[in-house]
Design an enzyme around this catalytic site. Structure first.
Site, PDB file in Angstrom:
ATOM      1  N   ASP A 125       0.843  -1.194   0.000  1.00 24.20           N
ATOM      2  CA  ASP A 125       0.000   0.000   0.000  1.00 24.20           C
ATOM      3  C   ASP A 125       0.880   1.246   0.000  1.00 24.20           C
ATOM      4  O   ASP A 125       1.708   1.439   0.886  1.00 24.20           O
ATOM      5  CB  ASP A 125      -0.905  -0.002   1.236  1.00 24.20           C
ATOM      6  CG  ASP A 125      -2.077   0.950   1.097  1.00 24.20           C
ATOM      7  OD1 ASP A 125      -1.852   2.126   0.754  1.00 24.20           O
ATOM      8  OD2 ASP A 125      -3.217   0.528   1.329  1.00 24.20           O
ATOM      9  N   SER A 176      -6.839   4.335  -1.568  1.00 24.46           N
ATOM     10  CA  SER A 176      -6.702   2.878  -1.498  1.00 24.46           C
ATOM     11  C   SER A 176      -8.010   2.145  -1.731  1.00 24.46           C
ATOM     12  O   SER A 176      -8.003   0.986  -2.158  1.00 24.46           O
ATOM     13  CB  SER A 176      -6.130   2.472  -0.139  1.00 24.46           C
ATOM     14  OG  SER A 176      -4.835   2.981   0.043  1.00 24.46           O
ATOM     15  N   PHE A 189      -4.520  -9.143  15.684  1.00 20.67           N
ATOM     16  CA  PHE A 189      -3.380  -8.954  16.573  1.00 20.67           C
ATOM     17  C   PHE A 189      -3.342  -7.612  17.296  1.00 20.67           C
ATOM     18  O   PHE A 189      -2.518  -7.435  18.184  1.00 20.67           O
ATOM     19  CB  PHE A 189      -2.085  -9.160  15.784  1.00 20.67           C
ATOM     20  CG  PHE A 189      -1.947 -10.537  15.208  1.00 20.67           C
ATOM     21  CD1 PHE A 189      -1.712 -11.620  16.031  1.00 20.67           C
ATOM     22  CD2 PHE A 189      -2.072 -10.760  13.844  1.00 20.67           C
ATOM     23  CE1 PHE A 189      -1.594 -12.901  15.512  1.00 20.67           C
ATOM     24  CE2 PHE A 189      -1.961 -12.028  13.311  1.00 20.67           C
ATOM     25  CZ  PHE A 189      -1.725 -13.108  14.147  1.00 20.67           C
ATOM     26  N   GLU A 190      -4.178  -6.676  16.921  1.00 22.66           N
ATOM     27  CA  GLU A 190      -4.215  -5.368  17.576  1.00 22.66           C
ATOM     28  C   GLU A 190      -5.647  -4.834  17.549  1.00 22.66           C
ATOM     29  O   GLU A 190      -6.427  -5.184  16.661  1.00 22.66           O
ATOM     30  CB  GLU A 190      -3.311  -4.360  16.839  1.00 22.66           C
ATOM     31  CG  GLU A 190      -1.826  -4.517  17.093  1.00 22.66           C
ATOM     32  CD  GLU A 190      -1.410  -4.047  18.480  1.00 22.66           C
ATOM     33  OE1 GLU A 190      -2.075  -3.154  19.047  1.00 22.66           O
ATOM     34  OE2 GLU A 190      -0.418  -4.581  19.005  1.00 22.66           O
ATOM     35  N   ASP A 224       2.165   2.681   3.436  1.00 26.99           N
ATOM     36  CA  ASP A 224       1.366   3.878   3.171  1.00 26.99           C
ATOM     37  C   ASP A 224       1.321   4.805   4.375  1.00 26.99           C
ATOM     38  O   ASP A 224       1.512   6.020   4.263  1.00 26.99           O
ATOM     39  CB  ASP A 224      -0.045   3.436   2.781  1.00 26.99           C
ATOM     40  CG  ASP A 224      -1.012   4.590   2.637  1.00 26.99           C
ATOM     41  OD1 ASP A 224      -0.887   5.346   1.664  1.00 26.99           O
ATOM     42  OD2 ASP A 224      -1.902   4.734   3.497  1.00 26.99           O
ATOM     43  N   HIS A 269       2.615   8.650   4.800  1.00 25.64           N
ATOM     44  CA  HIS A 269       1.725   9.726   5.243  1.00 25.64           C
ATOM     45  C   HIS A 269       2.319  10.488   6.432  1.00 25.64           C
ATOM     46  O   HIS A 269       2.154  11.698   6.553  1.00 25.64           O
ATOM     47  CB  HIS A 269       0.364   9.163   5.651  1.00 25.64           C
ATOM     48  CG  HIS A 269      -0.564   8.905   4.509  1.00 25.64           C
ATOM     49  ND1 HIS A 269      -0.841   9.842   3.527  1.00 25.64           N
ATOM     50  CD2 HIS A 269      -1.315   7.809   4.192  1.00 25.64           C
ATOM     51  CE1 HIS A 269      -1.706   9.334   2.666  1.00 25.64           C
ATOM     52  NE2 HIS A 269      -2.009   8.107   3.039  1.00 25.64           N
ATOM     53  N   ASP A 328      -1.069  -0.049  -4.724  1.00 26.51           N
ATOM     54  CA  ASP A 328      -2.352   0.522  -5.099  1.00 26.51           C
ATOM     55  C   ASP A 328      -2.207   1.953  -5.607  1.00 26.51           C
ATOM     56  O   ASP A 328      -2.969   2.408  -6.451  1.00 26.51           O
ATOM     57  CB  ASP A 328      -3.339   0.455  -3.932  1.00 26.51           C
ATOM     58  CG  ASP A 328      -2.754   0.953  -2.621  1.00 26.51           C
ATOM     59  OD1 ASP A 328      -1.557   1.291  -2.581  1.00 26.51           O
ATOM     60  OD2 ASP A 328      -3.498   0.999  -1.623  1.00 26.51           O
ATOM     61  N   HIS A 329      -1.209   2.658  -5.099  1.00 21.42           N
ATOM     62  CA  HIS A 329      -0.996   4.039  -5.520  1.00 21.42           C
ATOM     63  C   HIS A 329       0.399   4.472  -5.113  1.00 21.42           C
ATOM     64  O   HIS A 329       1.122   3.764  -4.412  1.00 21.42           O
ATOM     65  CB  HIS A 329      -2.041   4.981  -4.896  1.00 21.42           C
ATOM     66  CG  HIS A 329      -2.094   4.879  -3.393  1.00 21.42           C
ATOM     67  ND1 HIS A 329      -1.109   5.399  -2.578  1.00 21.42           N
ATOM     68  CD2 HIS A 329      -3.008   4.298  -2.565  1.00 21.42           C
ATOM     69  CE1 HIS A 329      -1.402   5.144  -1.324  1.00 21.42           C
ATOM     70  NE2 HIS A 329      -2.539   4.465  -1.275  1.00 21.42           N
TER      71      HIS A 329
END
Length: 571
Positions: free
Chosen positions: A85, A135, A309-310, A358, A362, A399-400
């Site tokens: 991603d 996404s 898991f989280e 991703d 960011h 995806d981008h």
């Protein structure tokens, strides 16, 4: 036999061989390129863009791009789609170098695992309503074969974002739903919440990617009958849903009355009273639910698996060792998923997402973006080792893109996260630090926008910024660019400088790479629309595309060209 006789015999044999070769080539009986020999032409109506675009047109156009390149020649039993991603080509190049430098080399000559694959292409990622995509729209294109709007999951482009009634009228069948409905094994593995955009596109249909649990639905959406993403994943009418579902996002499956098993200060976020984990167990009595690495290791080797898991996203690869309960690596999750899915004799369809590449971009933090890319590379290698190129198509893509830039003229082997040591121009002499026009050094990697802007904010003073920078109250820098000579830009928490101050660094609209290995991979070449990736996968898997042909969705050559009706595949 005399030497002249031997010579005449040899010449005659050569002449005969040449004649046979020419004849064979003329009749097409020798195929040097499997993709070309399997090429099938599909007529696609000429339209005006974007006014003439429809889901049916996108589906047929994607089918044509894949078929013309020879994807119908694939004989894959299984397909695995890896999505990095936000993994721009710059992110790939920088991660390649960092990985190589960690291994003791200069880095540039290194290869990430998928860079050893024989087939490559470029993917055009725009959404139907946006030059720079998100996404949700991009993964929907790869999951359904149909491009759509930003922010929506696996629905057609006609309704606007958040239009619940409109979305219910145009669900798009996904590759995972098709496979699950026809008895193939399916898996979804991610480092994000399993309800996030990329994994969510596999088994859910919503006009708003943020509707991950019931509390996020609007009143209008509830009244109109829209269902949140977590609930759709558990209650999907396509087969039994994913046989393997692994990632983060426990909070979206747990009611507020239930305390998180790992964190005493956290509870579930559902207000509808549903315990979706209990619902999943009831639907899969032979299944196993786990929430930490040890439980995953101790789990039975067969049967359905739900692993959360989280409460939120899983940890970045760099931070994972500090997780108290323990989280598996993406490579470990990939191996676990494949081992289970391979037990289905019909074959399997698997998504593996390196989703936090991703997020790190960011945040303006190249270190975590690159180390999570390296973790994805290790997962791809794990998949390659666990499968055969004779029966499993592995396709790796993003995806981008993002705005990460690779700049200056650093000398060979310069640490990729460091300042540029070399030159600032093609004609410059290579010195120590390359300097800008202010006489200041700069890093090889930077962002076009994001929280790394050097002006003071309400959270951090003027100068270099540190992870994690939640930005507000930005000011124009009074001292200009900082002097980085005594700043450790290789520190994992250093944020690369950003030109434009934004709270979050943005996606980029440039093309991303596709790399492929296995049956049908020969078709992966050139520049394609992103929705073609669905058709590469589908057409390369004869047993799965045959299911669409049974439904009447194929042309005379057996190419699925008609947009499938999801209702035909619900159970």
């Amino acid at each position: 036999m005399s030497r002249p006789s031997q010579t005449r015999l040899t010449q005659a044999a050569l002449a005969l061989a040449t004649t046979l070769l020419v004849t064979a080539c003329a009749t097409g009986s020798i195929a040097t390129d499997p993709a070309k020999s399997a090429a099938v032409d599909v007529d696609v109506p000429t339209i005006r863009h974007p006014a003439g675009e429809t889901p049916q047109w996108w589906f047929r156009d994607g089918a044509a791009q894949a078929a013309q390149r020879g994807a119908m020649g694939g004989r894959a039993k299984n397909v695995i789609l890896f999505v990095g991603d936000g993994m721009s080509l710059t992110t790939v190049a920088a991660a390649r170098i960092l990985d190589g430098q960690r291994k003791g080399g200069p880095g540039e000559d290194n290869r990430l695992s998928w860079e050893n694959f024989p087939a490559t292409a470029l993917s055009k990622t725009y959404n139907t309503d946006s030059q720079t995509p998100d996404s949700a729209g991009t993964m929907s294109a790869m999951a359904t074969g149909v491009k759509t709007r930003a922010g929506v999951l696996s629905i057609g482009q006609q309704p606007m974002r958040r239009d619940c009634a409109g979305a219910q009228a145009v669900p798009m069948l996904t590759l995972w739903e098709l496979a699950a409905s026809r008895g193939f094994a399916t898996g979804v593995v991610t480092t994000t919440r399993v309800t996030h955009a990329t994994p969510g596109a596999t088994f859910t249909h919503v006009p708003e990617r943020n509707w991950e649990n019931d509390t996020e639905l609007t009143d209008e959406a509830r009244q109109t009958g829209c269902i949140d993403i977590a609930r759709q994943l558990v209650e999907t009418p396509f087969g039994n849903g994913p046989d393997v579902l692994m990632g983060g996002g426990r909070k979206n499956f747990m009611p507020v009355s239930e305390r998180d098993p790992e964190y005493d200060d956290k509870v579930g976020e559902r207000l509808d009273g549903r315990d979706l984990i209990a619902q999943w167990k009831q639907r899969h009595p032979d299944g196993t639910y786990v929430w930490n690495a040890q439980q995953l290791s101790d789990a039975p080797a067969s049967g359905p698996l739900l692993a959360l898991f989280e409460p939120d996203h899983m940890q970045f690869s760099h931070d994972r060792p500090r997780d108290g309960a323990g989280e598996p690596t993406l490579a470990e999750m990939t191996r676990t998923a494949i081992a289970r899915l391979k037990q289905n004799d019909k074959g399997f369809v698997l998504l593996v997402e390196g989703g936090r590449i991703d997020h790190a971009n960011h945040y303006g933090n190249a270190y975590r973006a690159l180390t999570d890319t390296i973790a994805l590379s290790e997962a791809v290698q794990a998949a390659a080792d666990a499968t055969s190129a004779q029966d499993t198509l592995i396709l790796v893509t993003a995806d981008h893109s993002h705005t990460l830039s690779f700049v200056g003229y650093p000398r060979r082997g310069n640490p990729i996260l460091d300042k540029v040591r070399g030159s600032s121009g093609e004609d410059g002499s290579a010195g120590d630090y390359a300097l800008d026009q202010l006489g200041l050094p700069y890093t090889t990697l930077s962002y076009s926008n994001g929280p790394g802007y050097v002006g003071a904010s309400a959270q951090q003073p003027e100068g270099p910024k540190r992870f994690q920078h939640e930005v507000s109250g930005v000011q124009i820098p009074k001292k200009g660019r900082p002097d980085l000579r005594n700043v450790d830009t290789q520190d994992p928490d250093y944020l690369q400088e950003a030109l434009v101050p934004t709270a979050s660094e943005s996606h980029g609209g440039d093309d991303v790479g596709i790399w492929a290995r296995g049956p049908g991979s020969e078709a992966v070449r050139g520049s394609v629309e992103q929705n073609t990736i669905f058709h590469f996968l589908l057409q390369s898997m004869p047993a799965l595309r045959a299911e669409l042909c049974k439904a009447g969705d194929c042309d005379g050559n057996g190419v699925p060209v008609t947009l499938p009706e999801p209702a035909k595949f619900r159970q």
